[in-house]
Motif scaffolding. Sequence first.
Motif, PDB file in Angstrom:
ATOM      1  N   ALA A   1      34.365  12.668 -18.299  1.00 19.29           N
ATOM      2  CA  ALA A   1      34.051  13.798 -19.174  1.00 19.29           C
ATOM      3  C   ALA A   1      33.193  13.359 -20.352  1.00 19.29           C
ATOM      4  CB  ALA A   1      35.340  14.437 -19.679  1.00 19.29           C
ATOM      5  N   LEU A   2      33.570  12.249 -20.955  1.00 21.74           N
ATOM      6  CA  LEU A   2      32.808  11.762 -22.110  1.00 21.74           C
ATOM      7  C   LEU A   2      31.402  11.349 -21.702  1.00 21.74           C
ATOM      8  CD1 LEU A   2      35.555   9.712 -23.982  1.00 21.74           C
ATOM      9  CD2 LEU A   2      34.674  11.990 -24.527  1.00 21.74           C
ATOM     10  N   GLY A   3      31.268  10.783 -20.518  1.00 26.24           N
ATOM     11  CA  GLY A   3      29.938  10.420 -20.038  1.00 26.24           C
ATOM     12  C   GLY A   3      29.055  11.641 -19.846  1.00 26.24           C
ATOM     13  N   LEU A   4      29.637  12.700 -19.276  1.00 32.86           N
ATOM     14  CA  LEU A   4      28.878  13.937 -19.053  1.00 32.86           C
ATOM     15  C   LEU A   4      28.493  14.582 -20.384  1.00 32.86           C
ATOM     16  CD1 LEU A   4      27.706  16.134 -17.288  1.00 32.86           C
ATOM     17  CD2 LEU A   4      30.014  17.029 -16.904  1.00 32.86           C
ATOM     18  N   ILE A   5      29.415  14.602 -21.328  1.00 34.52           N
ATOM     19  CA  ILE A   5      29.122  15.186 -22.641  1.00 34.52           C
ATOM     20  C   ILE A   5      28.001  14.423 -23.332  1.00 34.52           C
ATOM     21  CG2 ILE A   5      30.048  15.481 -24.981  1.00 34.52           C
ATOM     22  CD1 ILE A   5      32.707  16.304 -23.665  1.00 34.52           C
ATOM     23  N   GLU A   6      28.020  13.104 -23.238  1.00 35.66           N
ATOM     24  CA  GLU A   6      26.967  12.302 -23.875  1.00 35.66           C
ATOM     25  C   GLU A   6      25.605  12.609 -23.259  1.00 35.66           C
ATOM     26  OE1 GLU A   6      27.130  10.536 -26.635  1.00 35.66           O
ATOM     27  OE2 GLU A   6      29.218  11.190 -26.736  1.00 35.66           O
ATOM     28  N   GLU A   7      25.576  12.815 -21.946  1.00 36.80           N
ATOM     29  CA  GLU A   7      24.318  13.174 -21.286  1.00 36.80           C
ATOM     30  C   GLU A   7      23.812  14.530 -21.786  1.00 36.80           C
ATOM     31  OE1 GLU A   7      23.514  12.317 -17.025  1.00 36.80           O
ATOM     32  OE2 GLU A   7      25.657  11.879 -16.961  1.00 36.80           O
ATOM     33  N   ILE A   8      24.723  15.468 -21.921  1.00 38.10           N
ATOM     34  CA  ILE A   8      24.328  16.797 -22.401  1.00 38.10           C
ATOM     35  C   ILE A   8      23.839  16.714 -23.843  1.00 38.10           C
ATOM     36  CG2 ILE A   8      25.158  19.128 -22.915  1.00 38.10           C
ATOM     37  CD1 ILE A   8      27.209  18.723 -20.609  1.00 38.10           C
ATOM     38  N   LYS A   9      24.556  15.966 -24.670  1.00 33.77           N
ATOM     39  CA  LYS A   9      24.187  15.812 -26.082  1.00 33.77           C
ATOM     40  C   LYS A   9      22.817  15.164 -26.253  1.00 33.77           C
ATOM     41  CE  LYS A   9      27.220  13.891 -28.772  1.00 33.77           C
ATOM     42  NZ  LYS A   9      28.330  13.020 -29.212  1.00 33.77           N
ATOM     43  N   ALA A  10      22.454  14.300 -25.321  1.00 35.98           N
ATOM     44  CA  ALA A  10      21.175  13.578 -25.422  1.00 35.98           C
ATOM     45  C   ALA A  10      19.985  14.470 -25.084  1.00 35.98           C
ATOM     46  CB  ALA A  10      21.198  12.362 -24.502  1.00 35.98           C
ATOM     47  N   SER A  11      20.259  15.664 -24.602  1.00 29.35           N
ATOM     48  CA  SER A  11      19.188  16.584 -24.196  1.00 29.35           C
ATOM     49  C   SER A  11      18.910  17.600 -25.295  1.00 29.35           C
ATOM     50  CB  SER A  11      19.595  17.324 -22.920  1.00 29.35           C
ATOM     51  OG  SER A  11      19.937  16.415 -21.894  1.00 29.35           O
ATOM     52  N   LYS A  12      17.710  18.114 -25.296  1.00 31.06           N
ATOM     53  CA  LYS A  12      17.340  19.171 -26.241  1.00 31.06           C
ATOM     54  C   LYS A  12      17.829  20.503 -25.686  1.00 31.06           C
ATOM     55  CE  LYS A  12      13.525  21.021 -28.959  1.00 31.06           C
ATOM     56  NZ  LYS A  12      12.081  20.918 -29.287  1.00 31.06           N
ATOM     57  N   LEU A  13      18.643  21.212 -26.478  1.00 32.46           N
ATOM     58  CA  LEU A  13      19.234  22.472 -26.034  1.00 32.46           C
ATOM     59  C   LEU A  13      18.675  23.646 -26.819  1.00 32.46           C
ATOM     60  CD1 LEU A  13      22.985  21.362 -25.833  1.00 32.46           C
ATOM     61  CD2 LEU A  13      21.268  21.299 -24.019  1.00 32.46           C
ATOM     62  N   ASN A  14      18.549  24.775 -26.155  1.00 29.77           N
ATOM     63  CA  ASN A  14      18.085  26.005 -26.793  1.00 29.77           C
ATOM     64  C   ASN A  14      19.114  26.453 -27.828  1.00 29.77           C
ATOM     65  OD1 ASN A  14      17.271  28.579 -27.498  1.00 29.77           O
ATOM     66  ND2 ASN A  14      16.790  29.204 -25.399  1.00 29.77           N
ATOM     67  N   LYS A  15      18.735  26.436 -29.087  1.00 26.05           N
ATOM     68  CA  LYS A  15      19.665  26.775 -30.165  1.00 26.05           C
ATOM     69  C   LYS A  15      19.994  28.261 -30.223  1.00 26.05           C
ATOM     70  CE  LYS A  15      18.422  22.878 -33.156  1.00 26.05           C
ATOM     71  NZ  LYS A  15      19.690  22.189 -32.925  1.00 26.05           N
ATOM     72  N   ASP A  16      19.230  29.073 -29.484  1.00 28.18           N
ATOM     73  CA  ASP A  16      19.495  30.509 -29.451  1.00 28.18           C
ATOM     74  C   ASP A  16      20.509  30.886 -28.373  1.00 28.18           C
ATOM     75  OD1 ASP A  16      17.689  31.022 -31.526  1.00 28.18           O
ATOM     76  OD2 ASP A  16      15.999  31.094 -30.124  1.00 28.18           O
ATOM     77  N   VAL A  17      20.992  29.877 -27.652  1.00 29.43           N
ATOM     78  CA  VAL A  17      21.994  30.101 -26.607  1.00 29.43           C
ATOM     79  C   VAL A  17      23.278  29.389 -27.004  1.00 29.43           C
ATOM     80  CG1 VAL A  17      22.592  29.662 -24.188  1.00 29.43           C
ATOM     81  CG2 VAL A  17      20.259  30.316 -24.788  1.00 29.43           C
TER      82      VAL A  17
ATOM     83  N   PHE B   1      23.163  21.672 -16.038  1.00 27.51           N
ATOM     84  CA  PHE B   1      23.760  22.461 -17.111  1.00 27.51           C
ATOM     85  C   PHE B   1      22.762  22.665 -18.242  1.00 27.51           C
ATOM     86  CE2 PHE B   1      26.952  22.931 -20.708  1.00 27.51           C
ATOM     87  CZ  PHE B   1      27.355  24.195 -20.326  1.00 27.51           C
ATOM     88  N   VAL B   2      22.029  21.635 -18.583  1.00 25.46           N
ATOM     89  CA  VAL B   2      21.008  21.740 -19.623  1.00 25.46           C
ATOM     90  C   VAL B   2      19.934  22.739 -19.210  1.00 25.46           C
ATOM     91  CG1 VAL B   2      19.144  20.501 -20.799  1.00 25.46           C
ATOM     92  CG2 VAL B   2      21.421  19.452 -20.592  1.00 25.46           C
ATOM     93  N   ASP B   3      19.532  22.694 -17.949  1.00 22.26           N
ATOM     94  CA  ASP B   3      18.514  23.639 -17.456  1.00 22.26           C
ATOM     95  C   ASP B   3      19.027  25.079 -17.552  1.00 22.26           C
ATOM     96  OD1 ASP B   3      16.750  21.617 -16.906  1.00 22.26           O
ATOM     97  OD2 ASP B   3      17.116  21.575 -14.740  1.00 22.26           O
ATOM     98  N   LEU B   4      20.316  25.287 -17.338  1.00 22.84           N
ATOM     99  CA  LEU B   4      20.879  26.623 -17.450  1.00 22.84           C
ATOM    100  C   LEU B   4      20.841  27.099 -18.901  1.00 22.84           C
ATOM    101  CD1 LEU B   4      24.020  26.287 -15.137  1.00 22.84           C
ATOM    102  CD2 LEU B   4      21.853  27.405 -14.602  1.00 22.84           C
TER     103      LEU B   4
END
Length: 247
Positions: free
Chosen positions: A19-35, A241-244
């Motif tokens: 879980a922590l590995g997956l969260i770190e991968e998500i955190k390392a990506s640029k996410l749409n702040k409007d979502v 998940f990031v793409d979504l």
Amino acid sequence: MRTPIIAGNWKMNNTIKEALGLIEEIKASKLNKDVEAVVCVPFICLSEAKKALENTEIKLGAQNMHWEESGAFTGEISPKMLKELGVDYVIIGHSERRQYFNETDETVNKKIKSSLNHGLKPIVCVGETLDEREANIEKDVVKKQIEKAFEGIEEKDLDNIVIAYEPIWAIGTGKTASSDDANNMLAFIRETIGNKYEEKKNDIRIQYGGSVKPSNIKELMDKEEIDGALVGGASLVAKDFVDLINF
């Protein structure tokens, strides 16, 4: 303007380390702040996930809860426990809980009330089976689920509730309701809500769930009534998940 919400339901997947590995991968990506992004992780991962999500905009969700604060309910988790861990959202009435663990419209209603009373935001799941859809009673089924789930819920509470429409026949099957079918059902759900809470009809957020993936998210999100997605398998792969979120 309703803020889009993409919530990942990890179901019974990922150890704490995973879980922590997956969260770190998500955190390392640029996410749409409007979502608004939410990860709904297994109970054992909640505490460490909360720490990992500090200083991010990603919200934390649980996958279920009991309606009582405490008691002789072996194996259950209470809203009080979730709140102390810093949980933001909790999934209520997922079809798998209804199918495998005897969840009913009545227990869903109790859990919604309890979650709200403890400052948790419920993601309330509704949806029909394939047999019900083929019998053309899908709207009757969903209407009953909505009406039972919202018994005794005050209008002001709708600001903190998300509805997730998940046609059961599309969960984990690779089948997806067409974007038009999904949009039409969400419009019906909004109309059903409006019959009881007229002023909140256009405010409550309604997600679609059921084999949502990067290849179909934009088509779904382009529809007027669809405010987001409750995602299973695709939320277990960081890039997907990031793409979504960045649809």
